[in-house]
Design a protein around this motif. Sequence first.
Motif, PDB file in Angstrom:
ATOM      1  N   LEU A   1     -45.751 -17.701   4.176  1.00  0.00           N
ATOM      2  CA  LEU A   1     -44.393 -17.921   3.657  1.00  0.00           C
ATOM      3  C   LEU A   1     -43.927 -19.335   3.975  1.00  0.00           C
ATOM      4  O   LEU A   1     -44.557 -20.054   4.762  1.00  0.00           O
ATOM      5  N   GLY A   2     -42.822 -19.702   3.368  1.00  0.00           N
ATOM      6  CA  GLY A   2     -42.190 -20.986   3.654  1.00  0.00           C
ATOM      7  C   GLY A   2     -40.737 -20.758   4.026  1.00  0.00           C
ATOM      8  O   GLY A   2     -40.091 -19.853   3.487  1.00  0.00           O
ATOM      9  N   VAL A   3     -40.252 -21.558   4.976  1.00  0.00           N
ATOM     10  CA  VAL A   3     -38.847 -21.449   5.401  1.00  0.00           C
ATOM     11  C   VAL A   3     -38.155 -22.764   5.029  1.00  0.00           C
ATOM     12  O   VAL A   3     -38.540 -23.829   5.525  1.00  0.00           O
ATOM     13  N   THR A   4     -37.168 -22.682   4.156  1.00  0.00           N
ATOM     14  CA  THR A   4     -36.488 -23.891   3.679  1.00  0.00           C
ATOM     15  C   THR A   4     -35.058 -23.934   4.198  1.00  0.00           C
ATOM     16  O   THR A   4     -34.301 -22.977   4.021  1.00  0.00           O
ATOM     17  N   ALA A   5     -34.713 -25.054   4.833  1.00  0.00           N
ATOM     18  CA  ALA A   5     -33.324 -25.263   5.254  1.00  0.00           C
ATOM     19  C   ALA A   5     -32.788 -26.515   4.566  1.00  0.00           C
ATOM     20  O   ALA A   5     -33.539 -27.443   4.264  1.00  0.00           O
ATOM     21  N   ILE A   6     -31.486 -26.508   4.346  1.00  0.00           N
ATOM     22  CA  ILE A   6     -30.823 -27.633   3.671  1.00  0.00           C
ATOM     23  C   ILE A   6     -29.777 -28.204   4.609  1.00  0.00           C
ATOM     24  O   ILE A   6     -29.103 -27.452   5.318  1.00  0.00           O
ATOM     25  N   SER A   7     -29.666 -29.529   4.609  1.00  0.00           N
ATOM     26  CA  SER A   7     -28.620 -30.144   5.430  1.00  0.00           C
ATOM     27  C   SER A   7     -28.238 -31.507   4.864  1.00  0.00           C
ATOM     28  O   SER A   7     -28.836 -31.972   3.888  1.00  0.00           O
ATOM     29  N   ASP A   8     -27.272 -32.148   5.538  1.00  0.00           N
ATOM     30  CA  ASP A   8     -26.799 -33.442   5.044  1.00  0.00           C
ATOM     31  C   ASP A   8     -27.783 -34.558   5.299  1.00  0.00           C
ATOM     32  O   ASP A   8     -27.763 -35.577   4.619  1.00  0.00           O
ATOM     33  N   THR A   9     -28.628 -34.403   6.324  1.00  0.00           N
ATOM     34  CA  THR A   9     -29.625 -35.438   6.604  1.00  0.00           C
ATOM     35  C   THR A   9     -31.010 -34.802   6.647  1.00  0.00           C
ATOM     36  O   THR A   9     -31.153 -33.602   6.907  1.00  0.00           O
ATOM     37  N   LEU A  10     -32.006 -35.635   6.432  1.00  0.00           N
ATOM     38  CA  LEU A  10     -33.383 -35.152   6.496  1.00  0.00           C
ATOM     39  C   LEU A  10     -33.691 -34.645   7.907  1.00  0.00           C
ATOM     40  O   LEU A  10     -34.275 -33.569   8.089  1.00  0.00           O
ATOM     41  N   GLU A  11     -33.248 -35.411   8.887  1.00  0.00           N
ATOM     42  CA  GLU A  11     -33.527 -35.052  10.277  1.00  0.00           C
ATOM     43  C   GLU A  11     -32.996 -33.657  10.611  1.00  0.00           C
ATOM     44  O   GLU A  11     -33.684 -32.834  11.215  1.00  0.00           O
ATOM     45  N   ASP A  12     -31.784 -33.378  10.168  1.00  0.00           N
ATOM     46  CA  ASP A  12     -31.179 -32.084  10.468  1.00  0.00           C
ATOM     47  C   ASP A  12     -31.817 -30.957   9.654  1.00  0.00           C
ATOM     48  O   ASP A  12     -31.962 -29.836  10.143  1.00  0.00           O
TER      49      ASP A  12
ATOM     50  N   PHE B   1     -28.610 -32.302  -9.354  1.00  0.00           N
ATOM     51  CA  PHE B   1     -29.140 -31.928  -8.039  1.00  0.00           C
ATOM     52  C   PHE B   1     -28.109 -32.267  -6.970  1.00  0.00           C
ATOM     53  O   PHE B   1     -27.342 -33.213  -7.121  1.00  0.00           O
ATOM     54  N   SER B   2     -28.142 -31.504  -5.900  1.00  0.00           N
ATOM     55  CA  SER B   2     -27.267 -31.775  -4.761  1.00  0.00           C
ATOM     56  C   SER B   2     -27.730 -33.074  -4.094  1.00  0.00           C
ATOM     57  O   SER B   2     -28.891 -33.457  -4.214  1.00  0.00           O
ATOM     58  N   ASN B   3     -26.834 -33.752  -3.376  1.00  0.00           N
ATOM     59  CA  ASN B   3     -27.296 -34.959  -2.682  1.00  0.00           C
ATOM     60  C   ASN B   3     -27.678 -34.659  -1.227  1.00  0.00           C
ATOM     61  O   ASN B   3     -27.755 -35.553  -0.394  1.00  0.00           O
ATOM     62  N   LYS B   4     -27.955 -33.390  -0.951  1.00  0.00           N
ATOM     63  CA  LYS B   4     -28.386 -33.026   0.403  1.00  0.00           C
ATOM     64  C   LYS B   4     -29.900 -33.163   0.538  1.00  0.00           C
ATOM     65  O   LYS B   4     -30.577 -33.617  -0.387  1.00  0.00           O
ATOM     66  N   HIS B   5     -30.404 -32.757   1.702  1.00  0.00           N
ATOM     67  CA  HIS B   5     -31.844 -32.848   1.999  1.00  0.00           C
ATOM     68  C   HIS B   5     -32.398 -31.456   2.281  1.00  0.00           C
ATOM     69  O   HIS B   5     -31.690 -30.606   2.832  1.00  0.00           O
ATOM     70  N   ALA B   6     -33.663 -31.255   1.938  1.00  0.00           N
ATOM     71  CA  ALA B   6     -34.292 -29.954   2.192  1.00  0.00           C
ATOM     72  C   ALA B   6     -35.631 -30.152   2.882  1.00  0.00           C
ATOM     73  O   ALA B   6     -36.322 -31.152   2.660  1.00  0.00           O
ATOM     74  N   CYS B   7     -35.970 -29.204   3.738  1.00  0.00           N
ATOM     75  CA  CYS B   7     -37.286 -29.203   4.392  1.00  0.00           C
ATOM     76  C   CYS B   7     -37.841 -27.783   4.322  1.00  0.00           C
ATOM     77  O   CYS B   7     -37.117 -26.821   4.601  1.00  0.00           O
ATOM     78  N   CYS B   8     -39.110 -27.670   3.937  1.00  0.00           N
ATOM     79  CA  CYS B   8     -39.785 -26.368   3.922  1.00  0.00           C
ATOM     80  C   CYS B   8     -40.974 -26.414   4.877  1.00  0.00           C
ATOM     81  O   CYS B   8     -41.838 -27.281   4.749  1.00  0.00           O
ATOM     82  N   VAL B   9     -40.981 -25.510   5.831  1.00  0.00           N
ATOM     83  CA  VAL B   9     -42.098 -25.396   6.771  1.00  0.00           C
ATOM     84  C   VAL B   9     -42.920 -24.178   6.360  1.00  0.00           C
ATOM     85  O   VAL B   9     -42.373 -23.082   6.215  1.00  0.00           O
TER      86      VAL B   9
ATOM     87  N   VAL C   1     -38.604 -26.826  -1.964  1.00  0.00           N
ATOM     88  CA  VAL C   1     -37.532 -27.739  -1.536  1.00  0.00           C
ATOM     89  C   VAL C   1     -36.736 -28.288  -2.718  1.00  0.00           C
ATOM     90  O   VAL C   1     -35.574 -28.660  -2.570  1.00  0.00           O
ATOM     91  N   VAL C   2     -37.370 -28.362  -3.887  1.00  0.00           N
ATOM     92  CA  VAL C   2     -36.702 -28.959  -5.050  1.00  0.00           C
ATOM     93  C   VAL C   2     -35.696 -27.977  -5.667  1.00  0.00           C
ATOM     94  O   VAL C   2     -34.531 -28.335  -5.904  1.00  0.00           O
ATOM     95  N   LEU C   3     -36.121 -26.746  -5.920  1.00  0.00           N
ATOM     96  CA  LEU C   3     -35.200 -25.809  -6.591  1.00  0.00           C
ATOM     97  C   LEU C   3     -33.978 -25.446  -5.745  1.00  0.00           C
ATOM     98  O   LEU C   3     -32.884 -25.297  -6.303  1.00  0.00           O
ATOM     99  N   PRO C   4     -34.106 -25.313  -4.412  1.00  0.00           N
ATOM    100  CA  PRO C   4     -32.880 -25.029  -3.647  1.00  0.00           C
ATOM    101  C   PRO C   4     -31.832 -26.142  -3.773  1.00  0.00           C
ATOM    102  O   PRO C   4     -30.652 -25.903  -3.524  1.00  0.00           O
ATOM    103  N   LEU C   5     -32.246 -27.347  -4.174  1.00  0.00           N
ATOM    104  CA  LEU C   5     -31.276 -28.442  -4.334  1.00  0.00           C
ATOM    105  C   LEU C   5     -30.761 -28.555  -5.767  1.00  0.00           C
ATOM    106  O   LEU C   5     -29.897 -29.383  -6.065  1.00  0.00           O
ATOM    107  N   LEU C   6     -31.300 -27.733  -6.662  1.00  0.00           N
ATOM    108  CA  LEU C   6     -30.874 -27.781  -8.066  1.00  0.00           C
ATOM    109  C   LEU C   6     -29.520 -27.091  -8.217  1.00  0.00           C
ATOM    110  O   LEU C   6     -29.345 -25.964  -7.762  1.00  0.00           O
ATOM    111  N   GLU C   7     -28.573 -27.774  -8.874  1.00  0.00           N
ATOM    112  CA  GLU C   7     -27.241 -27.189  -9.034  1.00  0.00           C
ATOM    113  C   GLU C   7     -27.030 -26.586 -10.418  1.00  0.00           C
ATOM    114  O   GLU C   7     -26.194 -25.723 -10.608  1.00  0.00           O
TER     115      GLU C   7
END
Length: 423
Positions: free
Chosen positions: A380-391, A323-331, A295-301
Amino acid sequence: MKIIVVGSGGREHAIIKKLKKSSEIEKIYALPGNGGIAADAECVNVGAKDISGIVEFAKANDIGFAVVAPDDPLVLGCVDALEEAGVPCFGPSAAAAQIEGSKVFSKNLMKKYGIPTAAYEVFESIETAMEYVKTAAYPLVIKADGLALGKGVLICEKYEDAVSALGEIMEDKIFGASGNRVVIEEFLEGPEVSVLSFTDGKTVVPMISSMDHKRAGDNDTGLNTGGMGTVAPNPCYTDAVAKECMEKIFLPTMNAMNAEGRTFKGCLYFGLMITKDGPKVIEYNCRFGDPETQVVLPLLETDLFEIMKAVRYETLGELDVKFSNKHACCVIMASNGYPSKYETGFELTLPASPKHNAEIFVAGAKLKDGTLVTGGGRVLGVTAISDTLEDAVKKSYEASADVKFENAYMRHDIGRRALTYVK
Ligand code: AMP
Ligand code: GLY
């Protein structure tokens, strides 16, 4: 430049995918990598603990830089051996990797330099440890000294638990020689935060914070695992907490390692607990966390390779790490039964273009006659990025629904606790 990345998990896949974006890198070899990583790097059948094999490969293949990601090779001196052979590395020396390799070392370091952590005692014999737990306050925490695949920590609610934990660690040696010494420490309470940082021994640059989910089951039940999912940033890590951590933990740790003649260069991971008395160190790791990295590296710019070189050549202070100011979640999708018994060898189908631009980081998979099959506990892990944590949470679950393999298991509440802290 041709580079090698040592390791074979989802963390290494995330590092490789990011490094691929650097124009300076023409080829990446993964030692040993895995069946999923093979889509992004050339996998070479040299194990991560085979230090002489790694050095030989680097020398024979004109390797210009090496990234050593897992704890074992770092503690075994992989970076020292590669550097001696003339290969510049990202990662700490064996002497610096002791910050993770020995809990006794790290606890004594914190005590000596006044870095906040749980109060503790060290025991070298089971007899004195058994004596101590008779009158100690409960709950208490017993930790095997050495590396134990992230499982060497036992939380004891009462005297009987401590007796059986000490028997398992110090007598039955369930963690091998790692249990020759134990740390017994005070039980702390509060939300946990993972902060990975880049440091070259002169500057420490914290990355975006994250939250791991270590237990196997929903609502933090079941056995401890390597990590079942992560979110970043961690809403408990406020600006005020970050400032306090920099002053009382991050800089003092970097300076302490310098003072001990063990300058730490690489990724220093701070496992923190935000207690009512302020942030305290639960553990240090001498490497990127897994699955925090996902989750950390996908937000690195900023270009990761530029940062890694700046760490190696001690010019990190000159870089602006963004870093981007977005949110990431990895399941994490695991094999049913993990971390205990599980079956592998099931065909793995990955979507060609995952929903919501999610990224898939493969941890445990093999290529069998050209077909990708499951090959580990964490698959595996699936990481998505969005403007909010919830999304971001919603999107990572939606994207993971398109990943198919028999016996797949995942937690369904990644990010739920973090969301309760979002104002
Ligand atoms: P570690 O392998 O050191 O990260 O420990 C694994 C987990 O055990 C941590 O993530 C915490 O949840 C828990 N833990 C470790 N030390 C303590 C402590 N002193 N008090 C409470 N929980 C702890
Ligand atoms: N996710 C915790 C670790 O990498 O140790």
